[in-house]
Write an enzyme that holds these catalytic residues in place. Structure first.
Site, short mmCIF file in Angstrom:
data_model
loop_
_atom_site.label_atom_id
_atom_site.label_comp_id
_atom_site.label_asym_id
_atom_site.label_seq_id
_atom_site.Cartn_x
_atom_site.Cartn_y
_atom_site.Cartn_z
N ALA A 146 35.15 36.33 43.66
CA ALA A 146 33.89 36.31 43.84
C ALA A 146 33.29 37.24 44.35
O ALA A 146 32.62 38.06 44.07
CB ALA A 146 33.01 35.18 43.26
N ASP A 147 33.02 37.49 45.48
CA ASP A 147 31.86 38.08 46.73
C ASP A 147 33.07 39.72 46.14
O ASP A 147 31.80 40.29 46.24
CB ASP A 147 33.03 37.90 47.86
CG ASP A 147 33.18 36.82 48.00
OD1 ASP A 147 33.48 35.68 47.59
OD2 ASP A 147 33.15 36.57 49.93
N ALA A 148 34.04 39.96 45.80
CA ALA A 148 34.17 41.34 45.25
C ALA A 148 33.18 41.97 44.58
O ALA A 148 32.91 43.28 44.12
CB ALA A 148 35.66 41.85 44.89
N LEU A 149 32.63 40.64 43.31
CA LEU A 149 31.57 41.28 42.39
C LEU A 149 30.64 42.17 42.69
O LEU A 149 30.05 43.36 42.33
CB LEU A 149 31.20 40.65 41.14
CG LEU A 149 32.66 40.07 40.60
CD1 LEU A 149 31.70 38.59 39.80
CD2 LEU A 149 33.27 40.85 39.74
N PHE A 150 30.11 41.97 44.57
CA PHE A 150 29.33 42.74 44.76
C PHE A 150 29.46 43.65 45.76
O PHE A 150 28.93 45.19 45.72
CB PHE A 150 28.89 41.68 46.16
CG PHE A 150 27.55 42.09 47.33
CD1 PHE A 150 26.21 42.16 46.58
CD2 PHE A 150 27.97 42.67 48.17
CE1 PHE A 150 24.80 42.80 47.19
CE2 PHE A 150 26.77 43.04 49.02
CZ PHE A 150 25.30 43.30 49.10
#
Length: 750
Positions: free
Chosen positions: A199-203
């Site tokens: 999920a971090d990748a979406l930032f």
């Protein structure tokens, strides 16, 4: 702000380089603290006095208070980073200047602050960072690392500097990496593994790709990112919980209380990433509603999970397992919720109490050092956090939150968000650290020799931008007899990024097309005015020069549409805000080269608040001998309710004042004579409308507006006229305003 004495030009850049070479590897290998880098003066590292930080959960701080808090924490973080030795490998750096995601998250917040700060030192520091890493990104060793979203996060800093400076080399390394990524992100065959599997990748990556499309006008980056974004959501979004898993390992994992594991910071990364993604996503993008819906659903769930003290726990559904405060996820939640209010996606009455409560709670964790405490360390799941723990990402989240808190004191803002305007050469020079001279340059004689060498370098180097042209202005080639024939013309100019140009024997105008929408944000549907001194068409001749803003005898384009409506662009006025379209999408030229220029354009649907969409077809007609273009607009909507249309003129002010505006509702007139441009004179603009339709007048930060009540689907007509006191017809404001007052449209209003 703090760094009044942060003399980076001759100090920090050299110190950073020296630190990298002398102390960095040792620090990286031993983990020991090191003395201040060589050449760094203690005075550079002293922050300003701590401002009053609001800790009342019921109070919305003023804009000045919120910005002061953001400036203080930013300055404190920069001071802390400047004290740290620089390791040669930036992968695991947690507290010092780096090109990794930890530091990049701070740069995102600091760069947004630098847009509104009166102090240049934050921008100088960010420029030093970018210069140190030569605008490059990590991860060159393998295919997976070249796709790693974490390593793309610093791209936002490079894009910010490019947007403000338009120096093409700033974007080249990042664009090359994204060009390599696009085929993999945009793959047509579904694969078991995701590129953005956590999920971090979406930032980290999607906002950088979307912004690359906005800056370059090439949609491929946005298209590819949109595809992989939705793939990731299919795997990690849990609709019944309205939350994101950190990654697929957590599908069946539970906390000690039996609740599923939903990591606070994973969902915070996603919320903040959605906000930044939507800032660059075009208003008419096919999947915009999908992302807005996702943002709203996630926000509503986050609202439910806020703790009484104002923060969110490390594990969202297990607050009793992790009872201590955690600020890194909470900072992004305050940012995201405030951002949603500011952009009309979240109801202010519902969400504002959570925002003020969260902001007050964050302020209780600003440590004596000025950094944000209680920040969970790097990782991939909830862990216990100590009050003294800090992280650059927590500081970045706090600064972003502070900026949105400040904006809560103003009106709702439109999306997509405009890129910052280009800095002046003076600002660029003042905020770009200059490398020091070689250590061998000592003494007056060597200094003189060095200065002469630098002058020779500037004079003898080939400049592809043509900046070494002679200072004398090259005149236009005299027109042929055929070219001197007065006529009314309209031309679509793909050679000028899809401009639509029209002019007659008195005036010249243009509107902006699809290609420019991406290349030069914030171009939009405002109308440009050209200063014209001849009776024949001259715009094509002037555009043959790269700098068509220079007067070569026939006129020039010096009018600045900016973020406004220019000369007669329109928008929808609702809740004291003007909602406007982007650049035109399609065009049709019906008549050109004779006694009249006629054409029409279509504007793609755009949002009016969050409840309505509007689209427009507009017909333009400019006959010979007239200063007025006749425009007939047909606005359609997904609602039959009447529309309040604001037809605008961009506001202007300079050292010569703010010009002269006249409002005449009885006769349907709005006129503006701009303050004198010291080099080029003044332009006058007038809007004429049917008096029976006038609802009144308004103004916003960018425009003077005349308001009309319009029924969707029913055409209405208005006239836009202009004059230049350096042209052939009107030499004074009084002459122009007298002409406008007596002018009667020959065709009328229907």
């Amino acid at each position: 702000m703090a760094y009044r004495s942060f003399r980076m030009a001759a100090g920090l850049t050299a110190a950073l380089m020296a630190t990298t070479l002398l102390t960095g590897p040792v620090a990286a290998q031993t983990g020991r603290s090191a003395p201040l880098p060589p050449g760094v003066e203690t005075a550079w590292l002293e922050p300003t006095p701590r401002p009053a930080l609001n800790v009342d959960p019921t109070v919305l701080p003023s804009r000045a208070e919120a910005l002061a808090a953001a400036e203080y924490v930013t300055a404190s973080q920069i001071a802390a980073m400047a004290r740290e030795p620089l390791a040669l490998s930036t992968g695991s750096n947690l507290t010092q200047m780096s090109s990794n995601w930890v530091a990049a998250t701070f740069y995102v917040g600091a760069a947004r602050l630098a847009r509104v700060s009166d102090d240049p030192e934050t921008l100088r520091f960010l420029t030093a960072v970018a210069e140190h890493y030569n605008y490059s990104v990590r991860g060159a060793r393998s295919g997976p690392t070249m796709l790693n979203a974490d390593d793309i996060a610093i791209g936002d800093l490079y894009e910010e500097l490019y947007a403000r400076r338009r120096q093409e080399g700033l974007l080249m390394p990042l664009r090359q990496r994204l060009d390599w990524q696009v085929p993999h992100l945009n793959r047509s065959v579904e694969t078991p593994a995701l590129v953005w599997w956590w999920a971090d990748a979406l930032f980290m990556a999607p906002p950088v790709l979307a912004r690359m499309s906005a800056l370059t006008g090439d949609p491929k980056y946005l298209t590819a990112a949109d595809r992989e974004w939705r793939r990731t959501a299919e795997h990690l979004w849990v609709p019944e919980q309205r939350l994101f898993l950190r990654d697929e390992r957590f599908k069946d994992r539970t906390e000690a209380n039996g609740a599923p594991i939903y990591w606070s910071r994973a969902n915070a990364w996603t919320m903040a990433g959605l906000a930044r993604w939507l800032e660059s996503l075009p208003a008419d993008h096919a999947n915009r509603a999908y992302y807005v819906d996702l943002f709203q659903k996630l926000s509503s769930r986050i609202l439910e999970l806020q703790q009484d003290a104002g923060l969110w726990r490390a594990s969202l559904l297990a607050p009793e397992v992790y009872p201590e405060a955690e600020t890194s996820g909470s900072g992004f939640y305050v940012y995201g919720l405030a951002w949603g209010i500011n952009h009309g996606l979240l109801d202010r009455e519902t969400y504002l109490p959570a925002v003020t409560k969260g902001w007050a709670a964050l302020n209780r964790h600003v440590l004596p050092s000025g950094l944000i405490g209680a920040a969970q360390k790097t990782g991939d799941m909830p862990v216990h956090t100590r009050p003294e723990e800090t992280g650059l990402y927590a500081t970045g989240a706090y600064v972003l939150a502070g900026l949105e808190i400040a904006d809560l004191n103003g009106p709702v803002q439109s999306l997509p968000r405009a890129e910052p305007e280009r800095d002046t050469p003076e600002v660029i020079a003042a905020t770009t650290p200059t490398p020091p001279a070689p250590v061998t340059v000592v003494g007056e004689e060597e200094l003189r020799r060095r200065a002469e060498e630098m002058r020779a370098t500037a004079a003898l180097s080939y400049d592809p931008a043509g900046l070494n042209r002679p200072s004398t202005i090259e005149r236009l080639t005299p027109p042929t007899a055929g070219e001197q024939r007065p006529r009314a013309v309209a031309r679509f100019a793909p050679d000028r990024f899809d401009d639509l140009l029209w002019e007659n024997d008195r005036v010249a105008h243009r509107i902006y097309g699809p290609a420019l929408e991406g290349r030069e944000p914030p171009s939009g549907s405002g109308i440009d005015v050209w200063a014209k001194r001849v009776r024949y068409p001259f715009m094509d001749r002037q555009l043959k020069f790269p700098n068509y803003h220079t007067d070569r005898g026939e006129g020039l384009d010096y009018y600045d549409v900016g973020r406004g409506r220019g000369a007669g662009g329109l928008g929808l006025w609702q809740d004291n805000k003007l909602w406007t379209s982007r650049n035109f999408k399609t065009y049709r030229i019906e008549e050109t080269g004779g006694d009249e220029a006629r054409f029409s354009v279509d504007y793609a649907p755009w949002p009016v608040d969050v409840n309505r969409r509007v689209w427009e077809t507009r017909d333009f007609s400019l006959p010979m001998g007239s200063n007025f273009t006749r425009m007939t607009s047909t606005l359609n909507s997904d609602s039959a309710e009447p529309l309040i249309v604001g037809i605008g003129i961009t506001r202007r002010a300079n050292d010569n004042g703010s010009g002269f505006v006249t409002r005449d509702a009885a006769n349907g007139r709005l006129t503006f004579w701009e303050p004198e441009n010291p080099e080029h004179g003044s332009i006058g603009i007038a809007i004429l409308v049917d008096p029976a339709m006038v609802e009144g007048f308004a103004q916003d930060a960018d425009n003077y507006l005349i308001l009309l009540r319009v029924t969707p689907g029913q055409p209405f007509t208005y006239y836009m006229g202009s004059a230049w006191d350096g042209g052939l017809d009107f030499k004074t404001r009084e002459a122009w305003e007298s002409f406008v007052a007596s002018y009667t449209p020959s065709v009328g209003w229907r």
